[in-house]
Design an enzyme around this catalytic site. Sequence first.
Site, PDB file in Angstrom:
ATOM      1  N   GLY A 193       0.819  -1.206   0.000  1.00  0.00           N
ATOM      2  CA  GLY A 193       0.000   0.000   0.000  1.00  0.00           C
ATOM      3  C   GLY A 193       0.851   1.253   0.000  1.00  0.00           C
ATOM      4  O   GLY A 193       2.033   1.227   0.345  1.00  0.00           O
ATOM      5  N   GLY A 240       2.569   4.583   0.989  1.00  0.00           N
ATOM      6  CA  GLY A 240       3.034   5.220   2.216  1.00  0.00           C
ATOM      7  C   GLY A 240       3.302   4.284   3.374  1.00  0.00           C
ATOM      8  O   GLY A 240       3.434   4.721   4.510  1.00  0.00           O
ATOM      9  N   HIS A 255       9.151  -4.733  -3.861  1.00  0.00           N
ATOM     10  CA  HIS A 255       8.544  -3.876  -4.884  1.00  0.00           C
ATOM     11  C   HIS A 255       8.862  -2.408  -4.618  1.00  0.00           C
ATOM     12  O   HIS A 255       9.212  -1.665  -5.541  1.00  0.00           O
ATOM     13  CB  HIS A 255       7.029  -4.111  -4.909  1.00  0.00           C
ATOM     14  CG  HIS A 255       6.321  -3.361  -5.975  1.00  0.00           C
ATOM     15  ND1 HIS A 255       5.443  -2.341  -5.702  1.00  0.00           N
ATOM     16  CD2 HIS A 255       6.348  -3.484  -7.326  1.00  0.00           C
ATOM     17  CE1 HIS A 255       4.954  -1.876  -6.837  1.00  0.00           C
ATOM     18  NE2 HIS A 255       5.490  -2.548  -7.839  1.00  0.00           N
ATOM     19  N   ASP A 263       6.357  -4.127 -11.360  1.00  0.00           N
ATOM     20  CA  ASP A 263       4.974  -4.525 -11.093  1.00  0.00           C
ATOM     21  C   ASP A 263       4.752  -6.000 -11.413  1.00  0.00           C
ATOM     22  O   ASP A 263       4.090  -6.720 -10.661  1.00  0.00           O
ATOM     23  CB  ASP A 263       4.005  -3.649 -11.886  1.00  0.00           C
ATOM     24  CG  ASP A 263       3.947  -2.215 -11.371  1.00  0.00           C
ATOM     25  OD1 ASP A 263       4.593  -1.909 -10.347  1.00  0.00           O
ATOM     26  OD2 ASP A 263       3.247  -1.401 -12.005  1.00  0.00           O
TER      27      ASP A 263
END
Length: 138
Positions: free
Chosen positions: A45, A47, A63, A106
């Site tokens: 997610g 932040g 990632h 990704d």
Amino acid sequence: MRTLWIMAVLLVGVDGSLVQLWKMIFQETGKEAAKNYGLYGCNCGVGRRGKPKDATDSCCYVHKCCYKKVTGCNPKMDSYSYSWKNKAIVCGEKNPPCLKQVCECDKAVAICLRENLGTYNKKYTIYPKPFCKKADTC
């Protein structure tokens, strides 16, 4: 109701490769990305950062590190092309170098999440950020 509100907030302002990332995750795992990974562990997610809670969370940590190496574009906003052929993600060859990197980041996380579906733990689905310990730097 709180979960629906959180998901709505996560979807506001979503554009570019973030939408493509969510699509890749769904194609590889069969799981809706925002709902299942939007606040998963300490690293999945926007932040979020911390010592990974499990192998699934580690995929997101790697990632984020991959995105940090990308220069020349915005990994979360700039769109790239890719296709889904024979149940495999294929990054578009006409993508500029920066967007090719983003697509590969990704693709790697989507595959990692699929390979680690067995470690997915519902107790980490909406994990409180204050419980995350500082992670090593990439």
